[in-house]
Design a protein around this motif. Structure first.
Motif, PDB file in Angstrom:
ATOM      1  N   VAL A   4       2.100   1.824  -3.539  1.00  0.00           N
ATOM      2  CA  VAL A   4       1.015   2.360  -4.375  1.00  0.00           C
ATOM      3  C   VAL A   4       0.901   3.867  -4.147  1.00  0.00           C
ATOM      4  N   ALA A   5       0.905   4.276  -2.895  1.00  0.00           N
ATOM      5  CA  ALA A   5       0.798   5.703  -2.577  1.00  0.00           C
ATOM      6  C   ALA A   5       1.975   6.484  -3.152  1.00  0.00           C
ATOM      7  N   GLU A   6       3.171   5.933  -3.058  1.00  0.00           N
ATOM      8  CA  GLU A   6       4.358   6.620  -3.588  1.00  0.00           C
ATOM      9  C   GLU A   6       4.332   6.690  -5.109  1.00  0.00           C
ATOM     10  N   LEU A   7       3.951   5.607  -5.773  1.00  0.00           N
ATOM     11  CA  LEU A   7       3.847   5.615  -7.231  1.00  0.00           C
ATOM     12  C   LEU A   7       2.835   6.655  -7.682  1.00  0.00           C
ATOM     13  N   ASP A   8       1.684   6.672  -7.032  1.00  0.00           N
ATOM     14  CA  ASP A   8       0.647   7.656  -7.355  1.00  0.00           C
ATOM     15  C   ASP A   8       1.167   9.075  -7.143  1.00  0.00           C
ATOM     16  N   ARG A   9       1.802   9.330  -6.016  1.00  0.00           N
ATOM     17  CA  ARG A   9       2.320  10.663  -5.722  1.00  0.00           C
ATOM     18  C   ARG A   9       3.291  11.119  -6.797  1.00  0.00           C
ATOM     19  N   ARG A  10       4.199  10.233  -7.195  1.00  0.00           N
ATOM     20  CA  ARG A  10       5.231  10.606  -8.175  1.00  0.00           C
ATOM     21  C   ARG A  10       4.646  10.840  -9.563  1.00  0.00           C
ATOM     22  N   ILE A  11       3.759   9.969  -9.992  1.00  0.00           N
ATOM     23  CA  ILE A  11       3.163  10.146 -11.327  1.00  0.00           C
ATOM     24  C   ILE A  11       2.281  11.381 -11.361  1.00  0.00           C
ATOM     25  N   VAL A  12       1.473  11.563 -10.343  1.00  0.00           N
ATOM     26  CA  VAL A  12       0.589  12.735 -10.298  1.00  0.00           C
ATOM     27  C   VAL A  12       1.405  14.022 -10.222  1.00  0.00           C
ATOM     28  N   ALA A  13       2.549  14.012  -9.540  1.00  0.00           N
ATOM     29  CA  ALA A  13       3.405  15.207  -9.469  1.00  0.00           C
ATOM     30  C   ALA A  13       3.897  15.601 -10.860  1.00  0.00           C
ATOM     31  N   VAL A  14       4.255  14.613 -11.672  1.00  0.00           N
ATOM     32  CA  VAL A  14       4.698  14.912 -13.045  1.00  0.00           C
ATOM     33  C   VAL A  14       3.536  15.504 -13.847  1.00  0.00           C
ATOM     34  N   ILE A  15       2.367  14.881 -13.741  1.00  0.00           N
ATOM     35  CA  ILE A  15       1.201  15.393 -14.473  1.00  0.00           C
ATOM     36  C   ILE A  15       0.838  16.788 -13.976  1.00  0.00           C
ATOM     37  N   ASP A  16       0.899  17.010 -12.661  1.00  0.00           N
ATOM     38  CA  ASP A  16       0.612  18.337 -12.094  1.00  0.00           C
ATOM     39  C   ASP A  16       1.491  19.412 -12.723  1.00  0.00           C
ATOM     40  N   HIS A  60      -4.810  -0.673 -10.767  1.00  0.00           N
ATOM     41  CA  HIS A  60      -5.816  -1.522 -10.137  1.00  0.00           C
ATOM     42  C   HIS A  60      -5.156  -2.772  -9.573  1.00  0.00           C
ATOM     43  N   ARG A  61      -5.795  -3.334  -8.603  1.00  0.00           N
ATOM     44  CA  ARG A  61      -5.311  -4.591  -8.038  1.00  0.00           C
ATOM     45  C   ARG A  61      -5.845  -5.721  -8.906  1.00  0.00           C
ATOM     46  N   SER A  62      -4.987  -6.616  -9.325  1.00  0.00           N
ATOM     47  CA  SER A  62      -5.395  -7.721 -10.200  1.00  0.00           C
ATOM     48  C   SER A  62      -6.349  -8.666  -9.493  1.00  0.00           C
ATOM     49  N   PRO A 120       0.820  -1.216   0.000  1.00  0.00           N
ATOM     50  CA  PRO A 120       0.000   0.000   0.000  1.00  0.00           C
ATOM     51  C   PRO A 120       0.861   1.278   0.000  1.00  0.00           C
ATOM     52  N   GLU A 121       1.994   1.227   0.684  1.00  0.00           N
ATOM     53  CA  GLU A 121       2.895   2.389   0.701  1.00  0.00           C
ATOM     54  C   GLU A 121       3.513   2.610  -0.683  1.00  0.00           C
TER      55      GLU A 121
END
Length: 184
Positions: free
Chosen positions: A146-158, A180-182, A143-144
């Motif tokens: 996932v949160a880090e991947l999301d933060r990093r990708i969203v920061a680039v898009i931001d 998504h979780r498989s 879960p950590e």
């Protein structure tokens, strides 16, 4: 906090994010409304233009536009004279939906799939030749992670979202990051 102030450990853009209100989440829980927000981010469009573009009747478009205006996702643009000489009342996106940290309760499939359905419709409309790039992957993540991947990708898009006005003369590209979780 002013634009120039930063919080240690918080990306400046993260400080702009906030949870969606119940009204905002409800307004953004329909694929047609998700598409309307995106279209009005590109162009100032009337109810009739939105109805024509999305293949719905003007009454349906008006209903959904009202939901988006009431939630603060669309706002009236200046009245203009249309091609026939009649006055038109267009709408434009406020850009507010991007900065919501949780616009949808993704555990509720009726709401959680609205952006996915909207994206599928837009991609089908644009056709396979419209795909500029994609990455398909499978990762083992905590879960950590996932949160880090999301933060990093969203920061680039931001970073791109914040400077998008500088590129208004370039072609528009749509996209979606979805993890998504498989099932297996």
């Amino acid at each position: 906090m002013s634009e120039s102030e930063t919080v240690p450990g918080v990306h400046p853009v993260d400080a702009k994010r906030r949870p969606a209100t119940a009204k905002e989440a409800k307004a953004f829980a329909h694929p047609l409304r998700v598409r309307m927000v995106r279209l009005c981010g590109q162009y100032e469009l009337t109810n009739k233009q939105l109805a024509d573009r999305l293949g719905v009747d003007p009454g349906t478009a008006h209903y959904h536009v009202r939901q988006l205006v009431d939630a603060g996702f669309l706002e009236p643009a200046p009245v203009r004279t249309g091609e026939s000489g009649a006055l038109e009342k267009p709408y434009r996106s406020t850009g507010r939906s991007w900065w919501l940290s949780d616009a949808l309760d993704v555990s509720d499939t009726s709401e959680g799939f609205a952006p996915v359905e909207a994206f599928q419709q837009e991609l089908a409309e644009a056709g396979p030749s419209s795909i500029a790039t994609y990455a398909r992957f499978s990762l083992h993540l905590s879960p950590e992670d996932v949160a880090e991947l999301d933060r990093r990708i969203v920061a680039v898009i931001d970073d791109y979202v914040e400077t998008d006005d500088e590129r208004r003369d370039l072609p528009v590209h749509g996209g979606m990051f979805l993890l998504h979780r498989s099932a297996d």
